[in-house]
Motif scaffolding. Structure first.
Motif, short mmCIF file in Angstrom:
data_model
loop_
_atom_site.label_atom_id
_atom_site.label_comp_id
_atom_site.label_asym_id
_atom_site.label_seq_id
_atom_site.Cartn_x
_atom_site.Cartn_y
_atom_site.Cartn_z
N ILE A 1 43.28 40.43 38.29
CA ILE A 1 42.73 39.12 38.06
C ILE A 1 42.81 38.73 36.83
O ILE A 1 42.93 37.73 36.21
CB ILE A 1 41.24 38.87 38.72
N PHE A 2 42.16 39.66 35.77
CA PHE A 2 41.86 39.34 34.37
C PHE A 2 42.73 40.06 33.47
O PHE A 2 42.59 40.01 32.41
CB PHE A 2 40.41 40.05 34.34
N GLY A 3 43.57 40.82 33.91
CA GLY A 3 44.59 41.37 33.04
C GLY A 3 43.98 42.78 32.44
O GLY A 3 43.20 43.63 33.04
N ASN A 4 44.12 43.10 31.11
CA ASN A 4 43.46 44.40 30.64
C ASN A 4 42.10 44.24 30.37
O ASN A 4 41.43 45.28 30.48
CB ASN A 4 44.20 44.67 29.24
N ALA A 5 41.54 43.25 30.36
CA ALA A 5 39.99 43.02 30.10
C ALA A 5 39.37 43.45 31.44
O ALA A 5 38.10 43.47 31.52
CB ALA A 5 39.71 41.44 29.88
N GLY A 6 40.23 43.54 32.80
CA GLY A 6 39.63 43.73 34.12
C GLY A 6 38.76 45.10 33.96
O GLY A 6 37.67 44.95 34.70
N THR A 7 39.23 46.18 33.36
CA THR A 7 38.28 47.19 33.51
C THR A 7 37.12 47.38 32.73
O THR A 7 36.02 47.72 33.33
CB THR A 7 39.30 48.56 32.82
#
Length: 481
Positions: free
Chosen positions: A305-311
């Motif tokens: 959903i958010f790419g690398n910022a997802g974590t």
């Protein structure tokens, strides 16, 4: 015992509802769908497990409303079991609640907070071992968990208003963040993934799904066992909804607001859990859900959903969720030990309130045991093992409604169980089916919890004997409010 302080009714309907919802939502919804998917292998059965768990939770909550209106005092389920049965049954509940059910849950939620904190601050990783004694290793995550438990315990010893501010604030934050995750997830829905997961040919194809994508068929009876095993995770994620009944003495207009908060809180959480799982099946293949790293389905979905910022986003959400969840668990649980002490079944001084009108000693004793469980690292295994016992006590409590209807037909009931007697009976039958299937197909989920509970029997009689020798008598059910 001379009581110098009394509980102060400070919690409104909103506060009570936030306590219900906040205590339910911890880290489970972000994780357990992986194991459920491995057990059932299809989107339809994944949702069925969550629907049936939600139905059971709502039914139980609506049933507890009647008991909470009849006995609106501290202790909740412990009090209901005493009134419907006898002090031994209620003590066995309180014993298992204190030794494992509640304190190990506090530990598990605390360590979950620490583990996801490590996503943002790596030094707090569970792999960062600070002390290694050979027989015991202590990681940074475990120490952070204990610090959080101690801090929240301290806050709650300062009065119920201190605890409710944290509870209401953090619960609202986690509800809004979960709703945001659902909305963004549905916006990022992949039509090809959705179509594959919900294809007519596989939607109700019940089978075991291995992380490598291979499948394994069940016999008819084993299929029921697989559903029961899958429900262990969803029941754990939906548990602790009844914590609001423990703190009844501090709720405004408890005869009305406890029942309402139970209904509203469980309904809100059930809806969010269903929507979250629908979102998972829209952005992740079933194999991706089943094989998520360390079962962290939400992290995997958030990457899509958010790419690398997802974590980082999910880590922050789980930190907020588990922090608020533990506050509610810590706040409410101590009231059970307080009620046990008032009955002469726990340390005498635990039955006293501090200058802030809360059971301070009960809070600190709970803190010590939860911290020990945090250090042990065994809380996760134990929580799987006590799911059976938790459901047994729920069934006994709901059956208590039927018993009290017959024994005390004219007792005031400001609120009556919705759908009585049909819904309570359905819950009991479903609970029995769940427990029987676990006994047959997952005995390791049953006998440890039973052993822990049954060890309370000799403890009870030793306490009663000691009290008799001191000229004290254990309080019997009052059958009146």
């Amino acid at each position: 015992m001379q009581e110098t302080h009394s509980f102060k009714p400070s919690l409104t309907l909103i506060d009570s509802t936030m306590l219900v919802a906040g205590s339910m939502i911890g880290s489970g919804i972000f994780i357990v769908s992986a194991d459920i998917t491995r057990n059932v292998g299809s989107a339809g059965w994944l949702m069925f497990v969550w629907v049936i768990t939600g139905f059971m939770t709502l039914t139980a909550a609506l049933s507890y409303g009647e008991l909470s209106a009849m006995f609106p005092k501290a202790g909740g389920q412990y009090v209901y079991l005493k009134e419907a049965y006898n002090p031994l049954i209620s003590f066995l509940y309180g014993w298992s609640f204190f030794t494992v059910i509640h304190t190990a849950t506090i530990a598990a939620v605390g360590v979950a907070f620490a583990k996801f904190t490590a996503y943002i601050f790596p030094p707090f990783s569970e792999d960062n071992v600070l002390i290694d004694l050979g027989f015991l290793s202590i990681s940074a995550a475990q120490l952070l968990s204990i610090l959080v438990i101690v801090f929240l315990t301290f806050v709650n010893t300062r009065g119920v208003n201190s605890g409710k501010i944290i509870q209401t604030t953090f619960t609202l934050a986690k509800l809004l963040s979960l709703l945001g995750l659902i909305v963004f997830g549905l916006y990022a829905l992949k039509p090809e993934v959705w179509s594959a997961n919900w294809a007519d040919a596989i939607i109700w194809d019940l089978h075991k799904l291995h992380p490598d994508g291979s499948t394994e068929s069940y016999t008819t009876l084993a299929a029921f066992g697989a559903i029961a095993a899958a429900m262990v995770g969803s029941i754990f994620s939906s548990d602790s909804w009844h914590t609001v009944t423990f703190i009844a003495g501090e709720i405004k207009n408890p005869k009305k607001n406890i029942g309402l908060s139970l209904a509203l809180g469980t309904l809100i959480v059930t809806a969010i859990y269903l929507l979250t799982n629908i979102m998972y099946t829209g952005v992740l293949s079933l194999q991706a859900i089943a094989s998520a790293d360390k079962d962290r389905v939400a992290v995997t979905a958030s990457h899509v959903i958010f790419g690398n910022a997802g974590t980082v986003i999910i880590a922050l959400m789980i930190m907020v969720s588990t922090f608020g969840c533990n506050n509610g668990l810590i706040m409410a649980g101590a009231r059970v030990y307080y009620s046990m002490a008032k009955d002469g079944l726990f340390f005498r001084k635990v039955g006293q309130l501090n200058a802030k009108s809360v059971p301070g000693l009960a809070l600190w004793i709970q803190c010590v045991l939860a911290s020990i469980w945090s250090l042990s690292g065994k809380y996760g295994d134990l929580l799987d093992m006590i799911s059976f016992v938790v459901v047994v006590f729920y069934m006994l409590t709901i059956a208590g409604i039927i018993i009290l209807r017959k024994r005390l037909p004219d007792a005031p009931r400001p609120y009556k169980a919705v759908g009585y007697p049909v819904l309570p009976v359905i819950y009991i039958l479903m609970g029995l089916a769940f427990c029987i299937l676990l006994i047959i197909y997952k005995p390791n989920y049953t006998w440890p919890g039973l052993i822990i509970t049954l060890t309370g029997i000799p403890v009870y009689f030793l306490i009663v004997k000691a009290n008799s020798g001191k000229g004290k008598v254990t309080v019997e059910p009052s059958e009146t409010e």
